[in-house]
Scaffold this active site. Structure first.
Site, short mmCIF file in Angstrom:
data_model
loop_
_atom_site.label_atom_id
_atom_site.label_comp_id
_atom_site.label_asym_id
_atom_site.label_seq_id
_atom_site.Cartn_x
_atom_site.Cartn_y
_atom_site.Cartn_z
N ALA A 142 0.86 -1.20 0.00
CA ALA A 142 0.00 0.00 0.00
C ALA A 142 0.89 1.23 0.00
CB ALA A 142 -0.91 -0.02 1.23
N GLY A 181 -6.12 19.84 -13.98
CA GLY A 181 -6.89 18.75 -13.36
C GLY A 181 -7.38 19.20 -11.99
N ASP A 308 -3.54 3.67 -4.42
CA ASP A 308 -2.95 4.32 -5.60
C ASP A 308 -1.94 3.41 -6.32
OD1 ASP A 308 -4.45 6.45 -4.78
OD2 ASP A 308 -2.77 7.88 -4.63
N ALA A 316 -8.75 8.33 -2.02
CA ALA A 316 -8.56 7.81 -0.67
C ALA A 316 -9.66 6.82 -0.29
CB ALA A 316 -8.53 8.98 0.31
N HIS A 440 -36.60 20.11 3.48
CA HIS A 440 -36.63 21.45 2.88
C HIS A 440 -36.12 22.45 3.91
CE1 HIS A 440 -37.99 24.82 0.51
NE2 HIS A 440 -38.54 25.34 1.60
C1 LIG Z 1 -3.04 17.54 -3.13
C2 LIG Z 1 -3.84 16.28 -3.13
C3 LIG Z 1 -5.20 16.33 -2.85
C4 LIG Z 1 -5.94 15.15 -2.84
N1 LIG Z 1 -7.27 15.25 -2.55
C5 LIG Z 1 -8.02 14.12 -2.52
C6 LIG Z 1 -9.40 14.18 -2.18
O1 LIG Z 1 -9.95 15.25 -1.92
N2 LIG Z 1 -10.10 13.02 -2.14
C7 LIG Z 1 -9.51 11.81 -2.43
O2 LIG Z 1 -10.18 10.78 -2.36
N3 LIG Z 1 -8.20 11.72 -2.75
C8 LIG Z 1 -7.45 12.84 -2.80
N4 LIG Z 1 -6.12 12.75 -3.09
C9 LIG Z 1 -5.56 11.41 -3.40
C10 LIG Z 1 -5.34 10.61 -2.11
O3 LIG Z 1 -4.45 11.33 -1.28
C11 LIG Z 1 -4.78 9.23 -2.44
O4 LIG Z 1 -5.66 8.59 -3.34
C12 LIG Z 1 -4.63 8.37 -1.20
O5 LIG Z 1 -3.79 8.97 -0.24
C13 LIG Z 1 -4.07 7.00 -1.57
O6 LIG Z 1 -3.91 6.22 -0.44
P1 LIG Z 1 -2.84 5.05 -0.38
O7 LIG Z 1 -3.02 4.39 0.94
O8 LIG Z 1 -2.94 4.21 -1.60
O9 LIG Z 1 -1.42 5.75 -0.48
P2 LIG Z 1 -0.72 7.02 0.27
O10 LIG Z 1 -1.70 7.85 0.97
O11 LIG Z 1 0.14 7.61 -0.75
O12 LIG Z 1 0.14 6.29 1.38
C14 LIG Z 1 1.23 5.48 1.07
C15 LIG Z 1 2.17 5.48 2.26
O13 LIG Z 1 3.15 4.47 2.04
C16 LIG Z 1 4.39 4.92 2.57
N5 LIG Z 1 5.45 4.15 1.92
C17 LIG Z 1 5.73 4.11 0.59
N6 LIG Z 1 6.75 3.27 0.36
C18 LIG Z 1 7.13 2.78 1.56
C19 LIG Z 1 8.13 1.87 1.99
N7 LIG Z 1 8.95 1.26 1.12
N8 LIG Z 1 8.25 1.61 3.31
C20 LIG Z 1 7.42 2.21 4.21
N9 LIG Z 1 6.46 3.08 3.87
C21 LIG Z 1 6.31 3.35 2.56
C22 LIG Z 1 4.40 6.41 2.25
O14 LIG Z 1 5.31 7.10 3.11
C23 LIG Z 1 2.94 6.77 2.46
O15 LIG Z 1 2.73 7.25 3.77
C24 LIG Z 1 -5.32 13.89 -3.10
C25 LIG Z 1 -3.95 13.84 -3.35
C26 LIG Z 1 -3.22 15.00 -3.39
C27 LIG Z 1 -1.75 14.92 -3.66
#
Ligand SMILES: Cc1cc2nc3c(=O)[nH]c(=O)nc-3n(C[C@H](O)[C@H](O)[C@H](O)COP(=O)(O)OP(=O)(O)OC[C@H]3O[C@@H](n4cnc5c(N)ncnc54)[C@H](O)[C@@H]3O)c2cc1C
Length: 461
Positions: A142, A181, A308, A316, A440
């Site tokens: 993840a 975007g 992601d 998220a 309403h």
């Molecule tokens: C500016 C911005 C605004 C956004 N707004 C929205 C929104 O309004 N609504 C929405 O749904 N989504 C939004 N998103 C997207 C959302 O943040 C992501 O879809 C979501 O965080 C993905 O979750 P995840 O758990 O897949 O990964 P992430 O949240 O990216 O978490 C991955 C984690 O893995 C850790 N990691 C990576 N590799 C390693 C490793 N080798 N060892 C240990 N740890 C590691 C990282 O440090 C990180 O903390 C936004 C993104 C950005 C950049």
């Protein structure tokens, strides 16, 4: 070398995907270790969803005060505001801290062992974190995503990503956003409302190019009204730091020099697959993402991928839902990831929501559908919020009136995404929504009216 740590589930990444999987696994009694290299909460809580919405709120409050100081239809008398951006960022950081500490507390409560450090994959069942070997039965990847960088605009100095834009030490006079975007526009609009001159450069012919033009028109109008300069069909060639000029090519092939003291690169995000020896597993890929099946299983048995890292939609709430499901599968439950729809929200001004199929989708699929919309101009609550732009749109099958999709654009419509997603997941028909008494005055009445209109008898139009 420390002693090997054994666990049933090992999760790499403590973002919304990883931490939700860990909480659910803990609830189900699965021995779980979560490794996080940066901060619990991942992109979402630290540098994404939450900080951006906090900054958007600050910007909106500042902007409204500014408007009232000039001319207020509401009769509010106030003098021109000033902004202490340091305090705004500290307020945002306070929310982030509260949420990330909350995640840590929930993980602890559910017996999850959190290890802070960068995980390096050894094989499909073991990982190294700073010399500590961890062995598992199930490996859940993840690791999320990172910002896409442009070779001609390397990050550094005045060229920033959304991460820096969400924690400004001072506001620039002029910000140019590269990418029209949702991330670029959410931040561009916020900066404009904070008083910054903003330009947006987008290679395609429209902003928010993944959504239809009817839906994005009110956003385009509002951007114009806010005084944001749009350079559509323009491509970026480079940035000259000494003269603080961004070189862009217009559709006629001419090179323009845009004066700007900061450039925000917001051209998308890519799955984080590099730097932790993931390639050694030789997992099947789906483009730049890890390929997964409907249970989030990768091509290697008991190696799972969510969020992601597993590609679009990079949201998220999708990551969280996948994380919860994988934990349940590991606990022996039968689950598949088959949502009818996943809502996508742009927190622009006005907001935009898309859930399920759009008119374009059903046309491409050759489905015979009714498409109906109800404008907020005819909704009392929207008027009391000083907002008349936008609409709610419904897409339903003509034969049995099954609702296939909802879209909306307007102030505060992000909150309608819940009703939209529920109606789709529950297999609601137009009659179900039309026959539900909506409170309403609410924006939700436009949802009921859109369903009524599709049935041919909207009441307030
Ligand atoms: C500016 C911005 C605004 C956004 N707004 C929205 C929104 O309004 N609504 C929405 O749904 N989504 C939004 N998103 C997207 C959302 O943040 C992501 O879809 C979501 O965080 C993905 O979750 P995840 O758990 O897949 O990964 P992430 O949240 O990216 O978490 C991955 C984690 O893995 C850790 N990691 C990576 N590799 C390693 C490793 N080798 N060892 C240990 N740890 C590691 C990282 O440090 C990180 O903390 C936004 C993104 C950005 C950049």
């Amino acid at each position: 070398m420390q002693q090997t740590l054994n666990t049933t589930l090992l999760i790499i990444g403590g973002g919304p995907g990883g931490y939700v999987a860990a909480i659910r696994a803990g609830q189900l009694g699965i021995p779980t270790v979560l490794v996080e290299g940066q901060a619990l909460g991942g992109t979402c809580l630290n540098i994404g969803c939450i900080p951006s919405k906090a900054l958007i709120h600050v910007a909106e409050q500042f902007h409204q005060t500014q408007l009232h100081s000039q001319q207020s239809n509401l009769g509010i008398k106030v003098s021109a505001p000033s902004l202490d951006i340091g305090q705004s960022v500290a307020w945002k950081d306070g929310i982030v801290d509260r949420l990330t500490s909350g995640v840590a507390a929930l993980l602890k409560k559910h017996g999850v062992k959190v290890i802070h450090g960068w995980a390096k994959i050894l094989d499909g069942k073991s990982v190294d974190v700073d010399g500590q070997r961890i062995q598992c039965e199930h490996l859940l990847l993840a690791t999320g995503s990172s910002s896409v960088e442009l070779p001609m605009l390397p990050l550094g100095g005045a060229v920033i990503s959304s991460t820096e834009a969400l924690a400004p030490k001072a506001l620039p006079k002029h910000l140019t956003v590269v990418g029209g975007g949702y991330i670029g526009l959410e931040l561009g609009i916020a900066y404009r409302k904070l008083g910054v001159e903003v330009s947006v450069v987008e290679a395609r012919e429209r902003i928010l190019p993944t959504y239809d033009s009817e839906l994005t028109a009110p956003v385009a109008e509002s951007i114009k009204k806010l005084g944001i300069k749009l350079y559509l069909k323009h491509s970026v060639e480079g940035f000259d730091a000494s003269s603080q000029r961004l070189q862009v090519r217009n559709p006629d092939g001419e090179l323009l020099q845009l004066d700007t003291d900061q450039v925000l690169v917001a051209v998308g995000r890519k799955p984080r697959t590099q730097g932790f020896n993931l390639e050694s597993l030789a997992l099947k890929m789906n483009g730049a993402a890890i390929a997964i099946d409907e249970r989030c299983q990768t091509s290697m048995r008991n190696v799972w991928a969510i969020g992601d890292l597993s590609g679009e939609p990079m949201l998220a709430h999708r990551a969280m839902a996948q994380g919860e499901m994988v934990a349940e599968i590991i606990a022996g439950k039968t689950r598949r990831f088959e949502p009818t729809a996943i809502a996508a929200v742009c927190f622009t001004d006005p907001e935009l929501v898309v859930v399920g199929k759009t008119p374009e989708h059903v046309e491409q699929e050759g489905l015979d559908c009714i498409v109906a919309q109800f404008p907020f101009a005819a909704n009392g609550r929207a008027m009391t919020l000083e907002s008349k732009s936008g609409f709610v749109r419904v897409v339903a099958r003509r034969d049995n009136h099954l609702i296939l999709g909802w879209q909306a654009v307007g102030v505060g419509v992000s909150e309608l995404s819940t009703a939209f997603a529920q109606s789709l997941e529950m297999g609601a028909c137009l009659e179900d929504v039309a026959g539900t008494i909506h409170a309403h005055p609410t924006l939700g009445e436009a949802v009921q009216e859109a369903a009524l209109r599709a049935l041919g008898h909207a009441l307030h139009l």
